[in-house]
Design an enzyme around this catalytic site. Structure first.
Site, PDB file in Angstrom:
ATOM      1  CG  ASP A 109      -3.475   2.616  -1.483  1.00 60.99           C
ATOM      2  OD1 ASP A 109      -4.484   3.192  -1.920  1.00 60.99           O
ATOM      3  OD2 ASP A 109      -2.614   2.074  -2.212  1.00 60.99           O
ATOM      4  CB  ALA A 110      -1.063   3.893   4.744  1.00 54.78           C
ATOM      5  CG  LEU A 122      -1.865  -1.174   1.377  1.00 52.66           C
ATOM      6  CD1 LEU A 122      -2.630  -1.077   2.687  1.00 52.66           C
ATOM      7  CD2 LEU A 122      -2.827  -1.236   0.208  1.00 52.66           C
ATOM      8  CG  ASP A 123      -0.275   4.594  -2.508  1.00 47.27           C
ATOM      9  OD1 ASP A 123      -1.194   4.484  -1.680  1.00 47.27           O
ATOM     10  OD2 ASP A 123      -0.455   4.970  -3.677  1.00 47.27           O
ATOM     11  CB  SER A 124       1.670   7.671   1.772  1.00 47.86           C
ATOM     12  OG  SER A 124       1.521   8.434   0.588  1.00 47.86           O
TER      13      SER A 124
END
Length: 123
Positions: free
Chosen positions: A81-82, A77-79
């Site tokens: 998505d987090a 997950l990218d930032s």
């Protein structure tokens, strides 16, 4: 607001009629306080609900999903998505995580630990 709720509210509220009712005769209703904390959730319940939230994301590989999984390293997950994951956890447990603390949640276990220590999350 439904008709029944509006009717109930108007029937329960005391009305002040000047001059016709003395202060002693007025009906005093106790103030109500609403609290969200019911019974405590067990750690296994918190863990399962957090994992279920993560399973709802398309980008999450279900085979790699464990409590030790990192959002970026293990789950990919990218930032953004987090951030969406943290928001979904907030919605699931009806809490609000401050931004400074939300930035520190980088693994599934950290999310579980945060919910377990938050009194508002035990509903």
């Amino acid at each position: 607001m439904s008709f029944a709720r509006a009717a109930l509210r108007s029937a329960v509220r005391p009305r002040l009629v000047l001059g016709s009712v003395s202060r002693l005769q007025q009906v005093r209703l106790p103030l109500r306080a609403w609290y969200s904390a019911g019974g405590s959730l067990q750690p296994a319940q918190i863990e399962q609900r957090v994992l279920d939230v993560l399973k709802g994301f398309e980008k999450v590989n279900h085979e790699k999903l464990t409590t030790a999984s990192s959002f970026s390293d293990d789950l990919g997950l990218d930032s953004l998505d987090a951030v969406e994951v943290v928001m979904a956890v907030e919605e699931e447990f009806s809490i609000e995580i401050p931004d400074a603390e939300a930035d520190e949640i980088k693994t599934v276990q950290q999310a579980i630990d945060y919910i377990a220590k938050t009194p508002e999350g035990v509903s």
